[in-house]
Design an enzyme around this catalytic site. Structure first.
Site, PDB file in Angstrom:
ATOM      1  N   HIS A  27      32.384 -79.198   9.174  1.00  0.00           N
ATOM      2  CA  HIS A  27      32.435 -80.103  10.245  1.00  0.00           C
ATOM      3  C   HIS A  27      31.763 -79.511  11.628  1.00  0.00           C
ATOM      4  O   HIS A  27      31.701 -80.563  12.714  1.00  0.00           O
ATOM      5  CB  HIS A  27      34.045 -80.334  10.814  1.00  0.00           C
TER       6      HIS A  27
ATOM      7  N   ASP B 207      41.278 -86.350  11.126  1.00  0.00           N
ATOM      8  CA  ASP B 207      41.068 -84.913  10.778  1.00  0.00           C
ATOM      9  C   ASP B 207      42.450 -84.274  10.556  1.00  0.00           C
ATOM     10  O   ASP B 207      43.401 -84.920  11.546  1.00  0.00           O
ATOM     11  CB  ASP B 207      40.256 -84.295  11.727  1.00  0.00           C
TER      12      ASP B 207
ATOM     13  N   HIS C 281      42.877 -81.365  11.983  1.00  0.00           N
ATOM     14  CA  HIS C 281      42.623 -80.383  13.113  1.00  0.00           C
ATOM     15  C   HIS C 281      41.981 -81.435  14.139  1.00  0.00           C
ATOM     16  O   HIS C 281      41.038 -82.256  13.845  1.00  0.00           O
ATOM     17  CB  HIS C 281      41.658 -79.391  12.466  1.00  0.00           C
TER      18      HIS C 281
ATOM     19  N   ASP D 217      39.592 -79.867  15.988  1.00  0.00           N
ATOM     20  CA  ASP D 217      38.261 -79.200  16.257  1.00  0.00           C
ATOM     21  C   ASP D 217      37.871 -79.160  17.586  1.00  0.00           C
ATOM     22  O   ASP D 217      36.633 -79.476  18.039  1.00  0.00           O
ATOM     23  CB  ASP D 217      37.389 -79.954  15.516  1.00  0.00           C
TER      24      ASP D 217
ATOM     25  N   HIS E   4      33.229 -74.733  13.087  1.00  0.00           N
ATOM     26  CA  HIS E   4      33.706 -75.971  12.571  1.00  0.00           C
ATOM     27  C   HIS E   4      35.061 -76.314  13.283  1.00  0.00           C
ATOM     28  O   HIS E   4      35.406 -77.472  13.021  1.00  0.00           O
ATOM     29  CB  HIS E   4      33.868 -75.869  11.140  1.00  0.00           C
TER      30      HIS E   4
ATOM     31  N   ASP F  42      36.853 -85.887   8.338  1.00  0.00           N
ATOM     32  CA  ASP F  42      37.179 -84.755   7.632  1.00  0.00           C
ATOM     33  C   ASP F  42      38.033 -85.038   6.551  1.00  0.00           C
ATOM     34  O   ASP F  42      39.195 -85.661   6.501  1.00  0.00           O
ATOM     35  CB  ASP F  42      37.658 -83.610   8.653  1.00  0.00           C
TER      36      ASP F  42
ATOM     37  N   ASP G 141      40.015 -83.212   4.862  1.00  0.00           N
ATOM     38  CA  ASP G 141      41.222 -82.578   5.022  1.00  0.00           C
ATOM     39  C   ASP G 141      42.337 -83.513   5.754  1.00  0.00           C
ATOM     40  O   ASP G 141      43.407 -83.116   5.866  1.00  0.00           O
ATOM     41  CB  ASP G 141      41.325 -81.242   5.294  1.00  0.00           C
TER      42      ASP G 141
ATOM     43  N   GLU H 229      33.439 -81.559   4.953  1.00  0.00           N
ATOM     44  CA  GLU H 229      34.484 -80.518   4.141  1.00  0.00           C
ATOM     45  C   GLU H 229      34.828 -80.834   2.957  1.00  0.00           C
ATOM     46  O   GLU H 229      35.944 -80.224   2.571  1.00  0.00           O
ATOM     47  CB  GLU H 229      35.560 -80.385   5.179  1.00  0.00           C
TER      48      GLU H 229
HETATM   49 MN   LIG Z   1      37.258 -81.156  10.813  1.00  0.00          MN
END
Ligand SMILES: [Mn+2]
Length: 340
Positions: A120, A143, A145, A147, A160, A251, A253, A296
């Site tokens: 990312h 996402d 996260h 980031d 990332h 992302d 995830d 990712e």
């Molecule tokens: Mn990310």
């Protein structure tokens, strides 16, 4: 009289075509096989796995024009000692410079840019290039996260986990000058950023999001409001003044690891497959989606071939939805029933 019959004919046609016609769009695909924004090998094989799952053919089958710009080649950076605790800064800076220029070229050719990652950290170049080509953007960041660590707040030193801090105007004075980053300047305002899916946010990141008043739909809000309301509020918020082009940075995830386990930093309790599709279907219907990152996907992190297939297949389905595929089905606008 002719006017009237033309109108009736139109109505008949419309009733025959009650499912939405396929929108005419074009995708410009850039592979970014880059993994140095984090420490796990394998994420650089993401772009080719996503292509091998039939992304291009399936986009074409749904009436989307596709141009594949191939995979970017990144220069080897030999001396890349950590800078202010962050790893492989020079490699990330140089790769993103190249990516920014590639995204600008895709936008100048008139396509919706699709960047297949890679990790990312690539959002730095993708969003920078998109903004350089079209001007101010709205960014939707989906996402687990945020980031948005700065190099000075990051626990891991992995870039990332930092891209949004480089991109935000409001954090300019909090991010030190880094080698191979002199080409880029912040290009996103906190007001134009929305997060969906957050569930693993560091204290410094949480502080930044509150300080800047960033619009966040964490998993708690997704649970509370439901994904339909989240998307309605997201689009109202992003389109309340000027309708800027939207950059979706997705992302994989963000989706629950039971569906997309082949990724570097999975976090339980994520979006369902259906919620992911709802987000991308809804965005597509705004007509404002101008660039998409899908990052990712790490085929080496799947424990079985089924885990890899489920992760890659979900990535493909999310991208198809970005280009107008809806679950109720589609048909070409010139479709004719065969006569017996
Ligand atoms: Mn990310």
């Amino acid at each position: 009289m002719r006017m009237r019959s033309a109108r009736i004919l139109q109505q008949v046609k419309r009733s025959l075509h009650h499912s939405p016609p396929l929108p005419q769009r074009s995708a410009g695909i850039i592979g970014a096989p880059f993994s140095k924004g984090q420490h796990r090998g394998g994420v650089e094989t993401g772009p080719d796995r996503i292509r091998a799952a039939g992304l291009l053919q399936r986009l074409q089958q749904q009436g989307c024009a596709v141009k594949d710009y191939g995979n970017l080649e990144f220069e080897e950076v030999t001396e890349d000692e950590p800078v202010r605790g962050s790893s492989r800064v020079r490699a990330v800076g140089s790769a993103n410079h190249r990516l920014s220029e590639a995204v600008q070229a895709v936008k100048k050719d008139g396509h919706t840019a699709v960047m297949l990652g890679g990790d990312h950290s690539l959002a730095i170049g993708s969003i920078h290039g998109h903004s350089a080509a079209v001007g101010p953007l709205s960014v939707l960041w989906v996402d687990a996260h945020a980031d948005v660590n700065t190099p000075l707040t990051s626990y891991t030193g992995n870039l990332h986990g930092q891209p949004m801090s480089y991109l935000l105007h409001e954090l300019r004075s909090k991010v030190p000058a880094l080698p191979n980053f002199s080409w880029m300047k912040p290009c996103v305002s906190a007001r134009d950023l929305v997060y969906i899916g957050l569930r693993d946010v560091d204290p410094a990141e949480h502080y930044i999001l509150k300080l800047l008043g960033v619009k966040v739909f964490s998993m708690s809000q997704v649970d509370h409001l439901g994904v339909a309301r989240v998307m309605e509020e997201t689009c109202d918020y992003l389109c309340s003044s000027v309708k800027k082009p939207i950059h979706l940075s997705f992302d994989i995830d963000a989706i629950d690891p039971s569906i997309t386990p082949a990724t570097g930093t999975p976090v339980v309790g994520g979006l369902t497959y259906r919620e992911g599709l709802y987000i991308t279907e809804h965005l597509s219907q705004t007509g404002l989606l101008s660039a998409v990152d899908l990052v990712e996907v790490n085929p080496l992190r799947g424990r079985t071939e089924d885990e890899v297939r489920s992760t890659v297949g979900t990535a493909v389905d999310l991208l198809l939805a970005c280009f107008g595929r809806v679950r109720e089905g589609n048909h070409p606008s010139d479709y004719h029933l065969p006569d017996p």
